[in-house]
Design a protein around this motif. Structure first.
Motif, PDB file in Angstrom:
ATOM      1  N   UNK A  29       0.831  -1.200   0.000  1.00 45.38           N
ATOM      2  CA  UNK A  29       0.000   0.000   0.000  1.00 45.38           C
ATOM      3  C   UNK A  29       0.874   1.262   0.000  1.00 45.38           C
ATOM      4  N   UNK A  30       1.980   1.219   0.700  1.00 48.26           N
ATOM      5  CA  UNK A  30       2.908   2.360   0.691  1.00 48.26           C
ATOM      6  C   UNK A  30       3.425   2.602  -0.723  1.00 48.26           C
ATOM      7  N   UNK A  31       3.694   1.543  -1.463  1.00 47.49           N
ATOM      8  CA  UNK A  31       4.124   1.704  -2.863  1.00 47.49           C
ATOM      9  C   UNK A  31       3.055   2.422  -3.674  1.00 47.49           C
ATOM     10  N   UNK A  32       1.799   2.039  -3.478  1.00 46.74           N
ATOM     11  CA  UNK A  32       0.702   2.707  -4.192  1.00 46.74           C
ATOM     12  C   UNK A  32       0.599   4.173  -3.793  1.00 46.74           C
ATOM     13  N   UNK A  33       0.775   4.455  -2.515  1.00 47.24           N
ATOM     14  CA  UNK A  33       0.745   5.843  -2.048  1.00 47.24           C
ATOM     15  C   UNK A  33       1.868   6.638  -2.708  1.00 47.24           C
ATOM     16  N   UNK A  34       3.066   6.049  -2.771  1.00 46.55           N
ATOM     17  CA  UNK A  34       4.191   6.733  -3.408  1.00 46.55           C
ATOM     18  C   UNK A  34       3.905   7.022  -4.882  1.00 46.55           C
ATOM     19  N   UNK A  35       3.259   6.083  -5.580  1.00 42.97           N
ATOM     20  CA  UNK A  35       2.887   6.309  -6.974  1.00 42.97           C
ATOM     21  C   UNK A  35       1.896   7.472  -7.086  1.00 42.97           C
ATOM     22  N   UNK A  36       0.918   7.494  -6.177  1.00 41.43           N
ATOM     23  CA  UNK A  36      -0.069   8.585  -6.196  1.00 41.43           C
ATOM     24  C   UNK A  36       0.601   9.926  -5.912  1.00 41.43           C
ATOM     25  N   UNK A  37       1.556   9.925  -4.997  1.00 39.86           N
ATOM     26  CA  UNK A  37       2.278  11.158  -4.688  1.00 39.86           C
ATOM     27  C   UNK A  37       2.994  11.667  -5.934  1.00 39.86           C
ATOM     28  N   UNK A  38       3.649  10.776  -6.669  1.00 46.23           N
ATOM     29  CA  UNK A  38       4.353  11.184  -7.886  1.00 46.23           C
ATOM     30  C   UNK A  38       3.378  11.727  -8.923  1.00 46.23           C
ATOM     31  N   UNK A  39       2.214  11.079  -9.055  1.00 44.06           N
ATOM     32  CA  UNK A  39       1.197  11.577  -9.980  1.00 44.06           C
ATOM     33  C   UNK A  39       0.719  12.970  -9.560  1.00 44.06           C
ATOM     34  N   UNK A  40       0.517  13.164  -8.280  1.00 39.73           N
ATOM     35  CA  UNK A  40       0.074  14.477  -7.788  1.00 39.73           C
ATOM     36  C   UNK A  40       1.137  15.545  -7.999  1.00 39.73           C
ATOM     37  N   UNK A  41       2.397  15.179  -7.844  1.00 37.13           N
ATOM     38  CA  UNK A  41       3.486  16.131  -8.085  1.00 37.13           C
ATOM     39  C   UNK A  41       3.475  16.577  -9.550  1.00 37.13           C
ATOM     40  N   UNK A  42       3.290  15.622 -10.470  1.00 38.78           N
ATOM     41  CA  UNK A  42       3.220  15.971 -11.894  1.00 38.78           C
ATOM     42  C   UNK A  42       2.006  16.855 -12.194  1.00 38.78           C
ATOM     43  N   UNK A  43       0.888  16.517 -11.596  1.00 40.56           N
ATOM     44  CA  UNK A  43      -0.314  17.329 -11.788  1.00 40.56           C
ATOM     45  C   UNK A  43      -0.101  18.731 -11.249  1.00 40.56           C
ATOM     46  N   UNK A  44       0.525  18.831 -10.099  1.00 46.53           N
ATOM     47  CA  UNK A  44       0.813  20.146  -9.513  1.00 46.53           C
ATOM     48  C   UNK A  44       1.691  20.967 -10.449  1.00 46.53           C
ATOM     49  N   UNK A  45       2.707  20.330 -11.047  1.00 41.39           N
ATOM     50  CA  UNK A  45       3.584  21.043 -11.983  1.00 41.39           C
ATOM     51  C   UNK A  45       2.796  21.546 -13.185  1.00 41.39           C
ATOM     52  N   UNK A  46       1.871  20.734 -13.706  1.00 44.51           N
ATOM     53  CA  UNK A  46       1.038  21.165 -14.825  1.00 44.51           C
ATOM     54  C   UNK A  46       0.194  22.380 -14.440  1.00 44.51           C
ATOM     55  N   UNK A  47      -0.369  22.342 -13.251  1.00 48.12           N
ATOM     56  CA  UNK A  47      -1.175  23.466 -12.789  1.00 48.12           C
ATOM     57  C   UNK A  47      -0.325  24.721 -12.615  1.00 48.12           C
TER      58      UNK A  47
END
Length: 129
Positions: free
Chosen positions: A87-105
């Motif tokens: 589950x921590x691995x999945x959380x880390x993946x979501x964090x990376x996705x959110x970081x990319x989304x934040x950069x786009x914004x």
């Protein structure tokens, strides 16, 4: 603590607490002589742990599986640990996705600042006639 206090503490509804108890996500809560729920410190720790798992996207099905393993005692510790590590691995993946989304914004915000309202995504309403 009573159900009102617990609901307020965790910012959830009383009906959610009842639902989680009814469905075995939260163990049966002790009752007083008037049949009101009385939550212990241990209950609160479990509810917090459960809400953290749920809040990070773990499904109720997976949480119930974790609970069933927990009831199995010490023999299931390795499997429970593996579930949490996965589950921590999945959380880390979501964090990376959110970081990319934040950069786009942030790029869009910069574009608004630099070009006064120009959107990085072109829409039919952006076209000038």
């Amino acid at each position: 603590m009573n159900i009102d206090e617990v609901a307020k503490h965790f910012h959830i509804t009383k009906s959610k607490l009842r639902y989680y108890e009814k469905n075995g996500v939260i163990r049966k809560i002790a009752r007083d002589k008037n049949d009101n729920r009385l939550y212990t410190k241990e209950d609160l720790l479990w509810i917090e742990f459960f809400l953290n798992l749920k809040g990070t996207g773990m499904s109720l099905k997976d949480i119930k599986h974790y609970i069933s393993l927990k009831k199995g005692g010490i023999e299931t510790v390795d499997e429970r640990k593996d579930i949490l590590l996965d589950h921590i691995e999945l959380i880390d993946e979501k964090i990376q996705e959110l970081i990319l989304t934040k950069k786009d914004l942030q790029k869009q915000i910069k574009k608004y600042d630099d070009e006064k309202g120009v959107c990085i995504i072109k829409c039919s309403s952006d076209r000038k006639n």
